[in-house]
Design a protein around this motif. Structure first.
Motif, PDB file in Angstrom:
ATOM      1  N   UNK A  10      40.002  52.934  44.156  1.00  0.00           N
ATOM      2  CA  UNK A  10      40.542  51.986  43.175  1.00  0.00           C
ATOM      3  C   UNK A  10      39.441  51.474  42.254  1.00  0.00           C
ATOM      4  N   UNK A  11      38.274  51.124  42.833  1.00  0.00           N
ATOM      5  CA  UNK A  11      37.205  50.595  42.016  1.00  0.00           C
ATOM      6  C   UNK A  11      36.716  51.617  41.006  1.00  0.00           C
ATOM      7  N   UNK A  12      36.559  52.893  41.432  1.00  0.00           N
ATOM      8  CA  UNK A  12      36.054  53.900  40.508  1.00  0.00           C
ATOM      9  C   UNK A  12      37.053  54.153  39.384  1.00  0.00           C
ATOM     10  N   UNK A  13      38.339  54.033  39.682  1.00  0.00           N
ATOM     11  CA  UNK A  13      39.356  54.185  38.638  1.00  0.00           C
ATOM     12  C   UNK A  13      39.199  53.102  37.580  1.00  0.00           C
ATOM     13  N   UNK A  14      39.063  51.859  38.043  1.00  0.00           N
ATOM     14  CA  UNK A  14      38.888  50.758  37.104  1.00  0.00           C
ATOM     15  C   UNK A  14      37.603  50.925  36.313  1.00  0.00           C
ATOM     16  N   UNK A  15      36.544  51.377  36.986  1.00  0.00           N
ATOM     17  CA  UNK A  15      35.269  51.584  36.312  1.00  0.00           C
ATOM     18  C   UNK A  15      35.414  52.603  35.196  1.00  0.00           C
ATOM     19  N   UNK A  16      36.131  53.720  35.488  1.00  0.00           N
ATOM     20  CA  UNK A  16      36.305  54.760  34.489  1.00  0.00           C
ATOM     21  C   UNK A  16      37.052  54.228  33.273  1.00  0.00           C
ATOM     22  N   UNK A  17      38.115  53.486  33.503  1.00  0.00           N
ATOM     23  CA  UNK A  17      38.893  52.923  32.399  1.00  0.00           C
ATOM     24  C   UNK A  17      38.032  51.983  31.565  1.00  0.00           C
ATOM     25  N   UNK A  47      28.362  43.497  38.820  1.00  0.00           N
ATOM     26  CA  UNK A  47      28.878  44.789  39.271  1.00  0.00           C
ATOM     27  C   UNK A  47      29.374  45.606  38.092  1.00  0.00           C
ATOM     28  N   UNK A  48      29.420  46.916  38.267  1.00  0.00           N
ATOM     29  CA  UNK A  48      29.830  47.820  37.201  1.00  0.00           C
ATOM     30  C   UNK A  48      31.327  48.089  37.199  1.00  0.00           C
ATOM     31  N   UNK A  49      32.044  47.662  38.227  1.00  0.00           N
ATOM     32  CA  UNK A  49      33.477  47.919  38.325  1.00  0.00           C
ATOM     33  C   UNK A  49      34.257  46.636  38.091  1.00  0.00           C
ATOM     34  N   UNK A  50      35.562  46.788  37.923  1.00  0.00           N
ATOM     35  CA  UNK A  50      36.447  45.641  37.695  1.00  0.00           C
ATOM     36  C   UNK A  50      36.998  45.164  39.019  1.00  0.00           C
ATOM     37  N   UNK A  51      36.707  43.925  39.360  1.00  0.00           N
ATOM     38  CA  UNK A  51      37.254  43.358  40.591  1.00  0.00           C
ATOM     39  C   UNK A  51      38.656  42.805  40.306  1.00  0.00           C
ATOM     40  N   UNK A  52      39.573  43.126  41.207  1.00  0.00           N
ATOM     41  CA  UNK A  52      40.898  42.530  41.079  1.00  0.00           C
ATOM     42  C   UNK A  52      41.571  42.548  42.450  1.00  0.00           C
ATOM     43  N   UNK A  53      41.960  41.378  42.874  1.00  0.00           N
ATOM     44  CA  UNK A  53      42.677  41.225  44.137  1.00  0.00           C
ATOM     45  C   UNK A  53      43.971  40.482  43.835  1.00  0.00           C
ATOM     46  N   UNK A  54      45.075  41.186  43.915  1.00  0.00           N
ATOM     47  CA  UNK A  54      46.356  40.595  43.533  1.00  0.00           C
ATOM     48  C   UNK A  54      46.765  39.439  44.433  1.00  0.00           C
ATOM     49  N   UNK A  55      46.120  39.315  45.574  1.00  0.00           N
ATOM     50  CA  UNK A  55      46.443  38.221  46.487  1.00  0.00           C
ATOM     51  C   UNK A  55      45.722  36.922  46.124  1.00  0.00           C
ATOM     52  N   UNK A  56      44.789  37.014  45.212  1.00  0.00           N
ATOM     53  CA  UNK A  56      43.986  35.839  44.853  1.00  0.00           C
ATOM     54  C   UNK A  56      44.385  35.310  43.484  1.00  0.00           C
ATOM     55  N   UNK A  57      44.450  33.979  43.362  1.00  0.00           N
ATOM     56  CA  UNK A  57      44.717  33.361  42.071  1.00  0.00           C
ATOM     57  C   UNK A  57      43.479  33.406  41.179  1.00  0.00           C
TER      58      UNK A  57
END
Length: 514
Positions: free
Chosen positions: A1-8, A188-198
């Motif tokens: 998931x992280x590498x996908x976000x990084x690529x985008x 960090x070089x990737x996009x962090x996203x946790x749908x469980x966190x506000x």
């Protein structure tokens, strides 16, 4: 998931440049140091462009209209129209709770451009720093180029975080910097996203943000020592990193390190422009691409057209102008009196008028600041002789017939601050200096600022109606920008910087000024 976000993210930030080769049908990646260098140029450095209005300027243009060096112009008639002053500028220059609110109160513009622009560039630098370990470095030149790119990335990330933390957090106070909320620190070089966190990003304490800024600048310096910058002042260099680091230490009240760093810079680059050469040369400017003082610049000259001193525009405050005596070359080089209003506008500190600028009013670094940083660091350590010496060296290039002065320890701090204001006005320093002076342990300084906001009758020949006087009090919450609304909507748990509603305290009319 992280590498996908990084690529985008990489594709979004870099576009479809020719330096990206196909890796698969869905993925493009940089393969060489040269590729990363182009990403650095396209997505790290802030470009320069023609600036018709202040609001079209570089990231952080608002800093030009916040402090006590500026005011709006009272004239019989406005020479400029209302959309910019009554719309875009009003909320900033009168320190409103909602900076995007226009004067009539019926429109609210977005307030996220600075935040978004800086974090986008920071994330690009994070990506480049990560990818440097993945691209081929087969030759010695590749390795040297990689070191230089690394140095530039660390410098830019530090400069951008320095601006962010001073816009969106309180000034560095050694007593509480470890607990005071700063800005999110993303490395960090990737996009962090946790749908469980506000809240996706926490606001890092001010001390930790500054710690990272110092670390980045030191790493930049080390890399530049191994692979010096050979390009022009539009690219970061060791000298630029040293100067910025000395400024950061001043903000942290780390006087000893500020002195050491400023002296290291001046030992390598100490050139000053003799302003006597500007007085009778109307085609030369105090700050230009030909100045021997110039170390670095990126971005546009935001104030090219909105500091004319004409009605409906901004002017230089009398408070600032009166600091210069008649022997000070800067008074007539920097400023000129408007024939339309008798207010004071910018003259030849920069090249004015709409053009693609060579230097920025916010991101320029020059050796004159190094002298002032060294002087302040000495003054704060009780070294009046050292502080006086640095002041004298600068003033000898700025004031006709100048005679060296040795100040006492009681006098020299105020002298350094006054000289800093005179020399660095309209370069993005004063607002941040006022913030840090207020929390200075050695010699705290606070003041009430008044802004006269000129109101014109835009429906009837642009005639002046009255001036609304706004006040910025000592320790006012408006010294810190609110977190942008769009950020709070996304990170619903992120604490905001609360500001207050602000009304004018009195009205002034022309007949009370004549």
């Amino acid at each position: 998931m992280r590498s996908f976000f990084y690529t985008i993210v990489l594709i979004l930030f870099t576009g479809c440049g020719h330096f990206l080769d196909d890796y698969s049908q869905d993925l493009v990646v940089p393969k060489t140091v040269s590729d990363l260098n182009e990403i650095l140029l396209g997505n790290g450095y802030i470009p320069s462009w023609e600036v018709k209005y202040l609001r079209n300027g570089s990231i952080g243009w608002q800093l030009n209209i916040l402090d006590d060096d500026v005011n709006t112009v009272i004239a019989y008639n406005a020479m400029k129209g209302s959309p910019e002053m009554d719309g875009t500028y009003y909320g900033y220059t009168s320190w409103q709770m909602e900076v995007g609110r226009n004067h009539s109160g019926n429109n609210l513009a977005a307030d996220n451009a600075n935040w978004d622009g800086l974090y986008q560039r920071i994330n690009s630098m994070n990506i480049v720093l990560h990818e440097l370990g993945n691209v081929s470095q087969n030759t010695e030149q590749d390795k040297l180029d990689a070191l230089r790119v690394e140095a530039e990335c660390h410098f830019l990330r530090a400069q951008f975080y320095f601006l962010l933390v001073n816009m969106y957090a309180k000034a560095y106070d050694p007593d509480n910097a470890a607990s005071e909320l700063g800005v999110p620190l993303k490395l960090t070089y990737y996009v962090e996203h946790d749908k469980e966190k506000d809240t996706q990003f926490e606001r890092t304490p001010v001390a930790k943000v500054y710690e990272q800024i110092v670390k980045d600048l030191n790493e930049s310096i080390v890399c530049f020592e191994k692979s010096p910058q050979t390009k022009s002042f539009y690219r970061a260099s060791k000298e630029a990193a040293l100067l910025l680091l000395s400024r950061v230490y001043l903000y942290m009240q780390d006087w000893k390190n500020a002195e050491i760093t400023a002296k290291e810079l001046l030992a390598e680059k100490s050139s000053l422009l003799d302003y006597s050469k500007l007085v009778n040369n109307p085609v030369e400017y105090a700050i230009s691409e030909s100045s021997p003082e110039l170390l670095f610049s990126q971005g546009s000259l935001s104030l090219e057209n909105d500091f004319t001193g004409a009605g409906g525009d901004f002017c230089i405050s009398q408070d600032l102008f009166q600091l210069y005596d008649t022997m000070d070359y800067r008074r007539d080089v920097y400023f000129g009196r408007s024939v339309q209003s008798d207010s004071i506008g910018l003259n030849r500190k920069y090249k004015m008028g709409e053009h693609r600028s060579s230097v920025s009013d916010l991101f320029t670094l020059r050796t004159a600041e190094g002298y002032l940083n060294a002087a302040e660091a000495c003054a704060m350590q009780g070294d009046a002789q050292g502080a006086s010496d640095w002041l004298n060296q600068l003033r000898s290039k700025r004031i006709e017939g100048y005679v060296n002065i040795l100040y006492s320890a009681d006098e020299v701090i105020d002298q350094v601050r006054t000289e800093r204001r005179k020399e660095l006005c309209m370069e993005g320093h004063r607002w941040f200096d006022l913030r840090r002076y207020a929390v200075c342990k050695k010699a705290p300084f606070k003041k009430v600022i008044e802004r006269v906001y000129a109101v014109y009758d835009w429906d009837h020949k642009n005639v002046f109606k009255y001036g609304e006087v706004y006040q910025l009090l000592e320790d006012d919450p408006a010294y810190v920008f609110a977190i942008p609304k769009s950020v709070l909507e996304f990170d619903t748990g992120m604490p905001d910087n609360l500001r207050e509603d602000r009304e004018y305290v009195r009205l002034v009319y022309r007949n009370t000024l004549d």
